[in-house]
Write a protein that holds these residues in place. Structure first.
Motif, PDB file in Angstrom:
ATOM      1  N   ASN A  41       0.804  -1.221   0.000  1.00 16.36           N
ATOM      2  CA  ASN A  41       0.000   0.000   0.000  1.00 16.36           C
ATOM      3  C   ASN A  41       0.837   1.272   0.000  1.00 16.36           C
ATOM      4  O   ASN A  41       0.299   2.364  -0.079  1.00 16.36           O
ATOM      5  CB  ASN A  41      -0.904   0.016   1.235  1.00 16.36           C
ATOM      6  CG  ASN A  41      -1.890  -1.138   1.225  1.00 16.36           C
ATOM      7  OD1 ASN A  41      -2.458  -1.452   0.192  1.00 16.36           O
ATOM      8  ND2 ASN A  41      -2.070  -1.779   2.366  1.00 16.36           N
ATOM      9  N   SER A  64       0.448   7.474   0.720  1.00 22.47           N
ATOM     10  CA  SER A  64      -0.017   6.093   0.640  1.00 22.47           C
ATOM     11  C   SER A  64      -0.665   5.832  -0.718  1.00 22.47           C
ATOM     12  O   SER A  64      -1.347   6.684  -1.262  1.00 22.47           O
ATOM     13  CB  SER A  64      -1.022   5.873   1.777  1.00 22.47           C
ATOM     14  OG  SER A  64      -1.886   4.834   1.446  1.00 22.47           O
ATOM     15  N   ASP A 231       4.755  -5.430  10.778  1.00 26.78           N
ATOM     16  CA  ASP A 231       3.698  -5.611   9.767  1.00 26.78           C
ATOM     17  C   ASP A 231       3.883  -7.000   9.140  1.00 26.78           C
ATOM     18  O   ASP A 231       3.981  -7.140   7.919  1.00 26.78           O
ATOM     19  CB  ASP A 231       3.826  -4.515   8.702  1.00 26.78           C
ATOM     20  CG  ASP A 231       2.605  -4.405   7.791  1.00 26.78           C
ATOM     21  OD1 ASP A 231       1.508  -4.841   8.210  1.00 26.78           O
ATOM     22  OD2 ASP A 231       2.747  -3.889   6.666  1.00 26.78           O
ATOM     23  N   HIS A 233       2.836  -9.794   7.769  1.00 26.40           N
ATOM     24  CA  HIS A 233       1.778 -10.553   7.094  1.00 26.40           C
ATOM     25  C   HIS A 233       2.391 -11.396   5.986  1.00 26.40           C
ATOM     26  O   HIS A 233       3.600 -11.302   5.715  1.00 26.40           O
ATOM     27  CB  HIS A 233       0.683  -9.612   6.588  1.00 26.40           C
ATOM     28  CG  HIS A 233       1.175  -8.497   5.712  1.00 26.40           C
ATOM     29  ND1 HIS A 233       1.586  -8.715   4.419  1.00 26.40           N
ATOM     30  CD2 HIS A 233       1.324  -7.162   5.943  1.00 26.40           C
ATOM     31  CE1 HIS A 233       1.947  -7.558   3.876  1.00 26.40           C
ATOM     32  NE2 HIS A 233       1.799  -6.598   4.782  1.00 26.40           N
ATOM     33  N   ARG A 342      -9.430  -6.003  11.398  1.00 27.70           N
ATOM     34  CA  ARG A 342      -9.172  -4.820  10.564  1.00 27.70           C
ATOM     35  C   ARG A 342      -8.968  -5.194   9.106  1.00 27.70           C
ATOM     36  O   ARG A 342      -9.234  -4.413   8.220  1.00 27.70           O
ATOM     37  CB  ARG A 342      -8.008  -4.011  11.131  1.00 27.70           C
ATOM     38  CG  ARG A 342      -6.618  -4.573  10.972  1.00 27.70           C
ATOM     39  CD  ARG A 342      -5.905  -3.892   9.839  1.00 27.70           C
ATOM     40  NE  ARG A 342      -4.495  -4.260   9.817  1.00 27.70           N
ATOM     41  CZ  ARG A 342      -3.578  -3.529   9.253  1.00 27.70           C
ATOM     42  NH1 ARG A 342      -3.887  -2.407   8.649  1.00 27.70           N
ATOM     43  NH2 ARG A 342      -2.322  -3.929   9.251  1.00 27.70           N
ATOM     44  N   ARG A 343      -8.496  -6.419   8.850  1.00 24.89           N
ATOM     45  CA  ARG A 343      -8.303  -6.829   7.456  1.00 24.89           C
ATOM     46  C   ARG A 343      -9.616  -7.285   6.815  1.00 24.89           C
ATOM     47  O   ARG A 343      -9.736  -7.338   5.617  1.00 24.89           O
ATOM     48  CB  ARG A 343      -7.273  -7.956   7.361  1.00 24.89           C
ATOM     49  CG  ARG A 343      -5.874  -7.550   7.776  1.00 24.89           C
ATOM     50  CD  ARG A 343      -5.255  -6.586   6.790  1.00 24.89           C
ATOM     51  NE  ARG A 343      -3.852  -6.342   7.112  1.00 24.89           N
ATOM     52  CZ  ARG A 343      -3.026  -5.646   6.332  1.00 24.89           C
ATOM     53  NH1 ARG A 343      -3.446  -5.107   5.197  1.00 24.89           N
ATOM     54  NH2 ARG A 343      -1.780  -5.456   6.693  1.00 24.89           N
TER      55      ARG A 343
HETATM   56  C1  SR1 Z   1      -1.710   2.927   4.455  1.00 32.38           C
HETATM   57  S1  SR1 Z   1      -0.900   1.444   4.620  1.00 32.38           S
HETATM   58  C2  SR1 Z   1      -2.135   0.230   4.968  1.00 32.38           C
HETATM   59  C3  SR1 Z   1      -1.599  -1.002   5.554  1.00 32.38           C
HETATM   60  O1  SR1 Z   1      -0.681  -1.597   4.655  1.00 32.38           O
HETATM   61  C4  SR1 Z   1       0.501  -1.943   5.338  1.00 32.38           C
HETATM   62  O2  SR1 Z   1       0.943  -3.211   4.957  1.00 32.38           O
HETATM   63  C5  SR1 Z   1       0.174  -1.885   6.791  1.00 32.38           C
HETATM   64  O3  SR1 Z   1      -0.349  -3.089   7.272  1.00 32.38           O
HETATM   65  C6  SR1 Z   1      -0.829  -0.800   6.841  1.00 32.38           C
HETATM   66  O4  SR1 Z   1      -1.674  -0.866   7.965  1.00 32.38           O
END
Ligand code: SR1
Ligand code: MG
Length: 395
Positions: A41, A64, A231, A233, A342-343
């Motif tokens: 992202n 972002s 982070d 994942h 949240r995901r």
């Molecule tokens: C604005 S970034 C959104 C998400 O992507 C990243 O991998 C992080 O997990 C962040 O929360």
């Protein structure tokens, strides 16, 4: 010809020119291939190659990729380069090699791992990785044992905590993992229409859940236990059958050790949900076994390797050793639950859910994951053993 003496956002052509000017990795007249391969992202990732020779250029954009209005410090890749070098010293061979960081262009050049694949991509295709639980637990436990206060090198740890402070990226996590997910503050949360009411009742109006999420948020902000990836994942993992490389640590900071373990477990659970609803039966079974194996190996390695690093007088007490481990495991369950929530409902929704083709199956996956997530948060103190994860994933 570009000079690269002032920041601009590169494209594939300028990334090629950059590598030719700044490195001796390729012949000057060699024809290079370049592809933007970033699927995160935040950053732009270029793979530049000629024959068997290749390199990665990772550049921070000024905002972002998810939300064009949100500006984030561009020097975050400098921190990432520092973290990768530090992790490579502590756990050699588990992160990509960094060749160069460029303060002007806010980019780093790093090892291309094209003989590996991104774990999320593989899992979405139903692939499995036999050595994964062994490799990732070695990385996680070594990072914990070598950066926490169980050693009596407390002054050095405080210096490192300062060096790796990461206020702006932590702010993103505090907002997206906790505030926005639980309160729908931005109004950007999303679930399938038929789940709107379900989410209202089960998340936004559940005061007991909000309280536990609040405790976990406070612990996230105040519990600088060890150096985290921040982070972790399945999109931050390059995998092969026999090895794993952990990359993209731009969210790194000193925080609660259970946050990384929990995030990893959360993404495996979500990948398992995808596999189960996409007919990848073997992959689904492998994921369930792997979650349990990760918990088992995490505990075994912690118990076996702890003494070598525990020089603090309190940390040397047996009961303390177990108390610290149980704290990490119950934090991990809590953060796993919040990461799933949240995901599923938040703005950073992942492909594992979005790519379930059948809409009814997708909505059912959302509900199932939300129920599992709540249980992980609310009953987190019970999740100190692999058996409970096995039971959770059987349903
Ligand atoms: C604005 S970034 C959104 C998400 O992507 C990243 O991998 C992080 O997990 C962040 O929360
Ligand atoms: Mg990332």
């Amino acid at each position: 010809m570009k000079c690269f003496d002032e920041y601009f956002l590169m494209d594939e052509d300028s990334a090629v020119e950059y590598v030719k000017q700044k490195t001796a990795l390729f012949e000057k007249d060699e024809v290079l291939q370049c592809k933007e391969i970033g699927d995160g992202n935040l950053n732009y990732v270029y793979r530049i190659s000629a024959g068997a020779n290749s390199v990665i250029v990772k550049q921070a954009g000024p905002q972002s990729r998810l939300n064009a209005g949100k500006r984030i410090s561009k020097n975050r890749n400098q921190r990432e380069a520092e973290v990768l070098k530090f992790q490579d010293k502590l756990v050699p061979g588990f992160v990509p090699q960094v060749y160069l960081y460029d303060e002007t262009m806010c980019c780093c050049l790093m090892e291309d791992l094209s003989d590996y694949e991104i774990m999320r991509t593989g899992l979405l295709q139903g692939k499995t990785y036999s050595g994964f639980a062994q490799s990732i637990t070695t990385f996680l436990i070594t990072m914990f044992l070598k950066t926490s206060d169980i050693s009596n090198n407390h002054e050095e740890k405080k210096r490192l905590t300062g060096q790796f402070l990461n206020p702006d990226l932590c702010e993103i996590s505090e907002r997206l993992v906790f505030d926005e997910a639980l309160f729908n503050l931005s109004g950007r949360n999303f679930v399938e229409d038929e789940n709107e009411l379900f989410v209202q009742e089960q998340v936004y109006l559940d005061q007991a859940l909000i309280l536990e999420a609040g405790k976990l948020k406070m612990n996230f902000m105040n519990g600088s236990q060890s150096l985290l990836h921040g982070d972790l994942h399945t999109g931050s993992l390059f995998v092969r059958q026999d090895a794993v490389r952990v990359f993209d640590p731009e969210f790194a900071f000193y925080g609660p050790a259970g946050y990384d373990l929990g995030s990893l477990i959360a993404h495996l659970i979500m990948a398992g949900e995808h596999a189960g609803r996409s007919g990848f039966t073997d992959c689904r079974r492998w994921i369930c076994e792997t979650v349990a194996e990760i918990v088992i190996l995490y505990k075994e390695k912690y118990m076996a390797w702890y003494e070598e690093y525990a020089s603090d007088v309190f940390a040397r007490q047996d009961d303390m050793k177990v108390w610290i481990l149980n704290g990490i495991l119950s934090d991990a369950a809590g953060y796993a639950g919040l990461e799933i929530l949240r995901r599923v409902i938040g703005v950073a929704r992942i492909k594992d859910i979005a790519s379930i083709e059948d809409r009814t199956a997708r909505a059912a996956a959302e509900r199932h994951l939300i129920c599992m997530a709540k249980r992980l948060v609310m009953e987190r103190e019970l999740f100190t053993d692999s058996g409970l994860y096995e039971e959770l994933l059987k349903r």
